[in-house]
Design a protein around this motif. Structure first.
Motif: not given
Length: 307
Positions: A16-28
């Motif tokens: 399960v991941w979260i994508h931040d549309v501002v920074s472009g970062q993907n966090t598991l």
């Protein structure tokens, strides 16, 4: 038609991941080999994700990501088509086995069946959209036959129905498969994917009464499940490789972003191994800055974002 929930393949994981549309970062935030998780919803207060797995719902707190089962009674096993009620305290569910829609407390409790009070007989209900006022549901009405333990799909059309189970309305009738209907935040449009234009799934929108059908994008990829951010400014959708039939699992797929209505210039946000279950329902955070998704790597060669 009893169809068991999906399970992980040997050596496969749910991530399960979260994508931040501002920074472009993907966090598991969660990685498990014990349960095939699907279709995250973000809670109204932004403190947790709700996913399905093994026929039930699971809550994953954002600050301490652990799997917390949500006990819901009086409902068959749930599938990956579930959407939060705008009231923030209930969730609308689609069920295996009887293929009806239910409403239940999001923290657990007894579910109430919505559909089946009127409407067409033999229709399988797959929920995707809830109007902003919580009064209308948009779903895919599927007709299928079961043979040798497998379903053969005959048709898939967009329907709406009142949240009380009354007032069925078939919105599409082109005979071309359609799926993923989701209301825009102002309730004026239904965004969905359809094969009506080119023989493979493409993103479109129409009024809730079926008028003003408009193709939003022209692409060679097979595009599914458009999800609109709460502020209405950003859309994420899933792009399969050209030639893909349906929306299968376990392929390299892209999550594409459309900013401020620039449909002619979608941007790839994430490349991952997944497909079915990755982003079937709206998973935007309440602040419109992040969305959640699920990847299904089998080994190190199919870890998300490696290609």
């Amino acid at each position: 038609m009893n169809i068991p929930p999906r399970q992980l393949a040997p050596n496969q994981r749910s991530q399960v991941w979260i994508h931040d549309v501002v920074s472009g970062q993907n966090t598991l935030i969660l990685d498990t080999k014990d349960l095939l998780l699907e279709a995250p919803n973000w809670t109204l207060h932004g403190d947790a994700l709700i996913l399905n797995g093994a026929g039930t719902l699971w809550r994953v707190p954002i600050d301490r990501p652990t799997l917390q089962p949500i006990a819901i009674g009086a409902v068959p096993p749930v599938n990956n088509d579930h959407v939060l009620d705008p009231d923030g305290t209930h969730i609308f569910l689609s069920a295996f086995d009887d293929w009806h829609l239910y409403r239940a407390p999001v923290t657990g409790g007894t579910a109430v069946r919505i559909t089946g009070k009127d409407g067409p007989e033999g229709l399988m209900h797959f929920l995707h959209g809830v109007s902003p006022d919580g009064m209308q549901l948009a779903f895919v009405g599927v007709r299928a036959e079961k043979s040798a333990g497998a379903l053969t799909f005959i048709s898939a059309e967009i329907y709406t129905v009142g949240a009380d189970g009354t007032g069925y309305r078939q919105v599409t009738s082109a005979g071309s498969p359609a799926d993923g209907p989701e209301y825009s935040p102002d309730g004026q449009w239904l965004y969905f994917n359809t094969e009506a234009f080119s023989g493979h799934a493409q993103i479109a929108r129409m009024r809730p009464d079926g008028s003003e059908l408009t193709r939003m994008i022209v692409s060679q990829t097979v595009d599914w499940f458009p999800h609109i951010s709460p502020d209405g400014r950003t859309v994420v959708y899933l792009a399969y490789p050209p030639g893909t039939a349906g929306h299968p699992p376990d392929l390299w797929v892209d999550l594409m972003i459309v900013l401020d209505g620039r449909w002619a210039r979608p941007v790839r946000a994430v490349r991952l191994f997944g497909g079915q279950g990755t982003i079937n329902v709206n998973s935007w955070s309440p602040d419109s800055c992040r969305f959640a998704y699920v990847a299904y790597p089998v080994d190190i060669e199919t870890a998300p974002h490696d290609r």
